[in-house]
Design an enzyme around this catalytic site. Structure first.
Site, PDB file in Angstrom:
ATOM      1  N   PRO A 250     -50.863   3.777 -38.876  1.00 31.77           N
ATOM      2  CA  PRO A 250     -52.284   3.510 -39.119  1.00 31.77           C
ATOM      3  C   PRO A 250     -53.218   4.333 -38.239  1.00 31.77           C
ATOM      4  O   PRO A 250     -54.404   4.440 -38.539  1.00 31.77           O
ATOM      5  CB  PRO A 250     -52.419   2.014 -38.809  1.00 31.77           C
ATOM      6  CG  PRO A 250     -51.325   1.733 -37.840  1.00 31.77           C
ATOM      7  CD  PRO A 250     -50.184   2.641 -38.219  1.00 31.77           C
ATOM      8  N   ASP A 307     -47.469  14.985 -39.201  1.00 32.93           N
ATOM      9  CA  ASP A 307     -46.180  15.563 -38.823  1.00 32.93           C
ATOM     10  C   ASP A 307     -45.577  14.903 -37.582  1.00 32.93           C
ATOM     11  O   ASP A 307     -44.369  14.960 -37.381  1.00 32.93           O
ATOM     12  CB  ASP A 307     -46.348  17.065 -38.568  1.00 32.93           C
ATOM     13  CG  ASP A 307     -46.815  17.800 -39.810  1.00 32.93           C
ATOM     14  OD1 ASP A 307     -46.325  17.467 -40.905  1.00 32.93           O
ATOM     15  OD2 ASP A 307     -47.666  18.697 -39.692  1.00 32.93           O
ATOM     16  N   GLY A 308     -46.408  14.266 -36.748  1.00 36.14           N
ATOM     17  CA  GLY A 308     -45.905  13.677 -35.519  1.00 36.14           C
ATOM     18  C   GLY A 308     -44.931  12.542 -35.752  1.00 36.14           C
ATOM     19  O   GLY A 308     -43.885  12.458 -35.110  1.00 36.14           O
ATOM     20  N   GLU A 312     -40.809  12.311 -34.873  1.00 31.36           N
ATOM     21  CA  GLU A 312     -40.138  11.233 -34.159  1.00 31.36           C
ATOM     22  C   GLU A 312     -38.942  10.704 -34.947  1.00 31.36           C
ATOM     23  O   GLU A 312     -37.862  10.489 -34.391  1.00 31.36           O
ATOM     24  CB  GLU A 312     -41.127  10.102 -33.887  1.00 31.36           C
ATOM     25  CG  GLU A 312     -42.171  10.412 -32.839  1.00 31.36           C
ATOM     26  CD  GLU A 312     -43.022   9.198 -32.526  1.00 31.36           C
ATOM     27  OE1 GLU A 312     -42.693   8.107 -33.032  1.00 31.36           O
ATOM     28  OE2 GLU A 312     -44.001   9.326 -31.790  1.00 31.36           O
ATOM     29  N   GLY A 339     -53.036  17.746 -39.372  1.00 29.40           N
ATOM     30  CA  GLY A 339     -52.548  19.058 -39.768  1.00 29.40           C
ATOM     31  C   GLY A 339     -51.778  19.063 -41.068  1.00 29.40           C
ATOM     32  O   GLY A 339     -52.018  19.864 -41.963  1.00 29.40           O
ATOM     33  N   ASP A 394     -54.443  24.175 -29.297  1.00 30.06           N
ATOM     34  CA  ASP A 394     -54.009  22.914 -29.909  1.00 30.06           C
ATOM     35  C   ASP A 394     -54.056  21.761 -28.913  1.00 30.06           C
ATOM     36  O   ASP A 394     -54.565  20.678 -29.211  1.00 30.06           O
ATOM     37  CB  ASP A 394     -52.598  23.081 -30.468  1.00 30.06           C
ATOM     38  CG  ASP A 394     -52.177  21.888 -31.311  1.00 30.06           C
ATOM     39  OD1 ASP A 394     -53.051  21.106 -31.706  1.00 30.06           O
ATOM     40  OD2 ASP A 394     -50.974  21.736 -31.567  1.00 30.06           O
ATOM     41  N   ARG A 401     -61.348  15.761 -30.261  1.00 31.68           N
ATOM     42  CA  ARG A 401     -60.763  15.234 -31.497  1.00 31.68           C
ATOM     43  C   ARG A 401     -61.804  14.531 -32.357  1.00 31.68           C
ATOM     44  O   ARG A 401     -61.673  14.487 -33.587  1.00 31.68           O
ATOM     45  CB  ARG A 401     -59.618  14.277 -31.170  1.00 31.68           C
ATOM     46  CG  ARG A 401     -58.935  13.678 -32.374  1.00 31.68           C
ATOM     47  CD  ARG A 401     -57.639  12.993 -32.022  1.00 31.68           C
ATOM     48  NE  ARG A 401     -56.600  13.960 -31.714  1.00 31.68           N
ATOM     49  CZ  ARG A 401     -55.838  14.538 -32.632  1.00 31.68           C
ATOM     50  NH1 ARG A 401     -56.012  14.266 -33.907  1.00 31.68           N
ATOM     51  NH2 ARG A 401     -54.909  15.394 -32.292  1.00 31.68           N
ATOM     52  N   ARG A 407     -62.788  20.831 -34.027  1.00 31.36           N
ATOM     53  CA  ARG A 407     -62.273  20.905 -32.659  1.00 31.36           C
ATOM     54  C   ARG A 407     -61.420  22.148 -32.455  1.00 31.36           C
ATOM     55  O   ARG A 407     -61.450  22.762 -31.385  1.00 31.36           O
ATOM     56  CB  ARG A 407     -61.468  19.650 -32.326  1.00 31.36           C
ATOM     57  CG  ARG A 407     -60.089  19.567 -32.979  1.00 31.36           C
ATOM     58  CD  ARG A 407     -59.331  18.350 -32.494  1.00 31.36           C
ATOM     59  NE  ARG A 407     -58.009  18.248 -33.085  1.00 31.36           N
ATOM     60  CZ  ARG A 407     -56.910  18.755 -32.557  1.00 31.36           C
ATOM     61  NH1 ARG A 407     -56.974  19.405 -31.404  1.00 31.36           N
ATOM     62  NH2 ARG A 407     -55.738  18.622 -33.159  1.00 31.36           N
ATOM     63  N   ASP A 705     -43.743  21.166 -32.086  1.00 27.98           N
ATOM     64  CA  ASP A 705     -44.345  20.420 -33.196  1.00 27.98           C
ATOM     65  C   ASP A 705     -45.699  19.828 -32.809  1.00 27.98           C
ATOM     66  O   ASP A 705     -46.040  18.699 -33.182  1.00 27.98           O
ATOM     67  CB  ASP A 705     -43.409  19.322 -33.681  1.00 27.98           C
ATOM     68  CG  ASP A 705     -42.144  19.873 -34.294  1.00 27.98           C
ATOM     69  OD1 ASP A 705     -42.071  21.088 -34.492  1.00 27.98           O
ATOM     70  OD2 ASP A 705     -41.207  19.098 -34.563  1.00 27.98           O
TER      71      ASP A 705
END
Length: 731
Positions: A250, A307-308, A312, A339, A394, A401, A407, A705
C-alpha cells in the site's frame, strides 16, 4: 517581610524570563529562519531544474512537436488496435461516427478477412444495447455485424453473393476474460472483456462488459461453451481453474496500489479466478513470503507494487532449500510503483494490461543477476547495479520524493552542475567481442524473440550479425563488381570482408532454463579451454507444481506477521508509518542460493585471461539485464529477457564532455537514443567485477535495484532464464 518576599519573587520571575525566554524566542526564530531557508533553497532548485529542461535539446524537439501532436489529436481519428474496435465499411452521412468508431481501413479489412477465413465456432443472432446483430465467434475474434436490410433483400432476390456488413463490432479473442449466465433470465449472457482503448504507441486497457440477449437458452449455452473452449486453450488453462496469490504494497509509489487493485480485482472476478490477497506491513515482508509460501497452493503470485517489493520476494524465493522448483512458479507484476522498470521492459506498463496478461497466463523466462560483495552480502538482482551519476541521482533525490517524477530531473540538474568523477576499475567477461554500432544490428527483444528462445544465445547473435554484415558486403561487392568490370579488372578481396568481424567465443557461467509448459529443468555449465569449448548438461527431472482447481472465485485477505531483517536485503529494519518498530518472529531469511563463480572477489587470485579490464575515471556506470530502469529511463534498449547477458553502459570522464552533453544524454535516455552518443560505451558481458574508488576520501553510492548497498568491491553474474514471469500475449 512580606514586601521583600514579593520583590524577590518578582526578580526571580524576571530572571527566569530573561534566561529561559530569550532562549525559547531564539529557538523559534531559528526554526523560522530554517523554514525560510528551505523555501528559498527549494525555489532555487526548482528554477534550476526548469532551466535545465529549458536548455535541454529535447525541449526544442518537444516544443516543436507539441503543436503538431495537438493538431493531429483533433484532425486525426483515434486508431484502435485489432483487439477491440467497431467501424463502418463505407462512409455515411446519416450516421455520426464517434471516437470509438471509424471507417474500415485496409489494415482492418485484411484482419477481418483473416478472422473470417478460419472456421466459425458458433454463429447466431443476438440483441445488444437494443440493436440486433449477427454474432460469429472465431478463434481469433468475436465479430458482431449488421447488414443493410435493403441490400440483403436484393441479394436474396437475385441469388447474388451477400453484401459485406455495413457495420461491424469486433473483439479480439485475447481480450475476452470470461462469461456469466444471468441467474434469472437463462437467455442473457454477460461477456467480460478487457479491451485496449489507447493508441498504437501506448496500450491502455479498460474492462468492458457486453450484455448479450440470445433467442433461446440453448444458443446462450452454446456461446458460453464456445468461449470456454477458447479459454481452455490458454497456456495455463481456464482461469476459473487457477489459484493466485496477490501481494500488495500500500505504500508503493504514489500509494495507489489499493486503488489499482480494485479494478484488477474486478477483472479477476470476471475470469472466476480464486484469489488470496496479502497486504504487506513493511520492508522484508515480501521476502519472508517468498521464503515460506507453499508451492502447491498457488500457480501464480501477483505483485501490485513497484520493483522494490518484487526484488524482496525474489531474494526470499531463491533463498529456499527448494529454490530449483520454486523459481518455476509463475510470477506476475502489476505496476503500482514509481519506476516500474520490470513491467515497462515487458511492455506491460499499464496495470490492466498486466492484469489481462496474468489472466491469460502466458509466461517466459527472465534473467536474474547474482550480485555479491562477501559472504554476508549477496543479492539476487532483477534490474541493475548502478554507480556514479545514476545512483547518485536516484538515492540523493529521495529527499524530493514529494515532487514526484520531477525529483529525478531536479536531482540530475543538481548533480550535473556539481559533477562528481570517480576513480575505479571494471573487469568484465565479454559475451560478444564487437563494436557498439554492431550491437545495434541485433533485433530488439519481442514475445517471439529468436535470441531468447535459442539454446545458444551467443551463436544466435553471431549469426544475426553475420547475416547483417553479409548483406552489406554483398551490396558493396555488387557495386564494386559493376565499377571494376567497367574498368576491365576484378578484385576478389572484398568477398572476405565478412571475416573481418571479430566475434570471440567466451565461456558462460550459468544457464538455467525455465519452461513454463514443462517441468524439466536443465542446468548447463560451460568451461572454456584455449581453442575448444566443452559443454556439460545435467538434466534434472522435477515434480510439477500442483494447482488448485476450484471454480468458485474467492478473495481472502491475510493479515501478515513480519520477521527480522536478513543481511541479504538493502532495506533497513522494518518500521511502520508512525515510526514504531514492527514486531517480528525469530525467522531469518538466508542469502540466495544461486550459484556463483568462486574467486572473482579474491584480490590475490588473478582473473582468467578471457577477462578484460578498464581502469580510470568514470562519471557513470550501469549494469542491467532489462531495458528499462523506469518508465522514462530506457537504459539498455537492446537488452533481451533471457539471453544470459548483462548490458554494461559506461560514461568515462572526458574533458570534452560538457554539462550540456550530459544533460542531452539523460534526456535522450527517455527514448533509448542516448546509446548513440559518442560518450557512451556499451558492452554485452556475462559477468563483471566493479572496484569503485573513493571521491576525496569519501565513499560514493552503489545501488542494487534502486536500493543503496555497502560501498566496495562487487561482482555481478547473470543467471539465464532464472525465474518465470508473466509476459505480454503474442498474437
Amino acid at each position: 517581610m512580606l514586601k521583600a518576599n514579593t520583590t524577590t519573587t518578582t526578580t526571580t520571575t524576571r530572571d527566569y524570563i530573561t534566561d529561559g525566554g530569550d532562549e525559547l524566542v531564539q529557538q523559534h526564530l531559528n526554526r523560522k529562519l530554517q523554514s525560510i531557508h528551505r523555501f528559498i533553497t527549494n525555489l532555487i532548485l526548482f528554477m534550476t531544474s526548469y532551466l535545465f529542461n529549458l536548455l535541454s535539446p529535447k525541449y526544442y524537439y518537444s516544443n516543436q512537436q507539441q503543436q503538431q501532436q495537438q493538431q493531429q489529436q483533433y484532425t486525426k481519428k483515434k486508431s484502435h488496435p485489432p483487439d477491440y474496435y467497431h467501424y463502418y465499411t463505407e462512409p455515411t452521412t446519416a450516421t455520426t461516427i464517434t471516437q470509438e468508431e471509424q471507417i474500415m481501413t485496409k489494415q482492418n479489412k485484411e484482419f477481418y478477412e483473416k478472422v473470417t477465413a478460419s472456421p466459425v465456432i458458433i454463429e447466431t443472432e443476438v440483441e445488444c444495447n437494443k440493436k440486433h446483430f449477427v454474432l460469429a465467434l472465431y478463434p481469433l475474434a468475436l465479430v458482431m455485424s449488421v447488414r443493410d436490410k435493403k441490400s440483403s433483400t436484393s441479394a436474396t432476390a437475385t441469388n447474388s453473393p451477400p453484401t459485406p456488413p455495413s457495420y461491424i463490432k469486433m473483439i479480439h479473442s485475447s481480450a475476452i476474460t470470461g462469461t456469466t449466465l444471468d441467474g434469472i433470465v437463462s437467455t442473457r449472457v454477460s461477456l467480460h472483456t478487457c479491451v485496449n482503448t489507447g493508441d498504437e504507441k501506448r496500450e491502455v486497457r479498460t474492462r468492458k462488459t457486453l450484455v448479450l440477449q440470445f433467442g433461446n437458452a440453448d444458443a446462450a449455452k452454446s456461446f458460453i461453451d464456445g468461449v470456454d473452449s477458447l479459454l481452455n486453450a490458454l497456456p495455463s488453462g481456464h482461469p476459473k481453474n487457477r489459484s493466485v496469490r496477490v501481494i500488495l504494497n500500500p505504500k508503493s509509489g504514489k500509494r495507489l496500489a489499493e486503488t489499482i487493485f480494485k479494478e484488477v480485482e474486478l477483472l479477476f472476478k470476471d475470469s472466476k479466478m480464486k484469489v488470496k490477497k496479502t497486504i504487506t506491513k513493511g520492508p522484508e515482508h515480501a521476502k519472508q513470503i517468498g521464503y515460506k509460501f507453499k508451492l502447491n497452493k498457488y500457480d501464480t503470485i501477483v505483485f501490485v507494487s513497484g520493483d522494490g517489493l518484487f526484488h524482496e520476494f525474489i531474494n526470499g524465493l531463491l533463498a529456499r532449500d527448494d529454490w530449483e522448483e520454486a523459481r518455476k512458479v509463475r510470477l506476475s507484476l502489476i505496476p503500482a510503483g514509481t519506476g516500474n522498470g520490470i513491467a515497462c521492459s515487458l511492455g506491460l506498463g499499464d496495470p490492466m494490461s498486466s492484469a489481462l496478461a496474468c489472466v491469460r497466463g502466458g509466461s517466459r523466462p527472465l534473467d536474474v543477476s547474482v550480485i555479491k560483495q562477501d559472504d554476508q552480502h549477496k543479492w539476487a538482482s532483477i534490474l541493475s547495479l548502478t554507480w556514479g551519476l545514476v545512483s547518485d541521482v536516484d538515492i540523493e533525490s529521495e529527499r524530493f520524493r514529494s515532487l514526484g517524477a520531477l525529483r529525478l530531473q531536479l536531482g540530475a540538474a543538481i548533480r550535473i552542475l556539481n559533477l562528481r568523477v570517480y576513480k575505479g576499475k571494471i573487469s568484465y567477461l565479454p559475451a560478444l567481442d564487437t563494436q557498439k554500432q554492431d550491437l545495434a544490428k541485433i533485433p530488439k527483444c519481442t514475445p517471439s524473440c529468436d535470441v531468447c528462445k535459442s539454446s545458444d544465445s551467443v551463436e544466435t547473435m553471431k549469426n544475426m550479425l553475420s547475416n547483417s554484415q553479409q548483406s552489406i558486403v554483398n551490396g558493396n561487392n555488387n557495386q564494386n563488381q559493376n565499377n571494376q568490370i567497367s574498368n576491365g579488372h576484378h578484385d576478389e578481396s572484398n568477398n572476405n570482408n565478412i571475416n573481418n568481424l571479430n566475434l570471440s567465443n567466451t565461456n558462460g557461467n550459468h544457464n538455467i532454463s525455465v519452461d513454463s509448459t514443462s517441468t524439466t529443468t536443465t542446468t548447463t555449465t560451460t568451461t572454456t579451454t584455449t581453442n575448444n569449448t566443452v559443454e556439460t548438461q545435467q538434466p534434472q527431472q522435477e515434480e510439477s507444481i500442483k494447482q488448485e482447481n476450484n471454480g468458485d472465485q474467492q478473495i481472502q485477505i491475510e493479515e501478515p506477521t513480519l520477521t527480522s531483517t536478513s543481511p541479504s536485503s538493502p532495506s533497513s529494519q522494518p518500521t511502520l508509518t508512525n515510526g514504531s518498530k514492527v514486531e517480528t518472529r525469530d525467522i531469518v531469511v538466508p542469502l540466495p542460493k544461486l550459484p556463483t563463480e568462486e574467486g572473482l572477489l579474491q584480490s590475490d587470485k588473478p582473473l582468467p585471461s578471457e577477462w578484460r579490464t578498464i581502469e580510470g575515471e568514470f562519471i557513470g556506470f550501469i549494469a542491467s539485464t532489462v531495458s528499462h530502469l523506469s518508465a522514462d529511463f530506457i537504459a539498455s534498449p537492446f537488452a533481451h529477457y533471457s539471453d544470459g547477458f548483462i548490458e554494461m553502459i559506461l560514461i568515462r570522464h572526458n574533458p570534452k564532455i560538457s554539462k550540456f552533453a550530459l544533460a542531452s544524454i539523460l534526456t535522450d535516455a527517455e527514448t533509448g537514443k542516448h546509446i548513440d552518443s559518442p560518450f557512451i560505451e556499451h558492452f554485452k558481458v556475462k559477468s563483471l567485477v566493479l572496484e569503485p574508488g573513493k571521491l576525496e576520501h569519501r565513499e560514493g553510492i552503489l545501488a542494487v535495484d534502486g536500493e543503496r548497498v555497502p560501498y566496495g568491491k562487487t561482482s555481478m553474474e547473470c543467471i539465464r532464464g532464472c525465474i518465470n514471469l508473466v509476459c505480454k500475449a503474442e498474437y
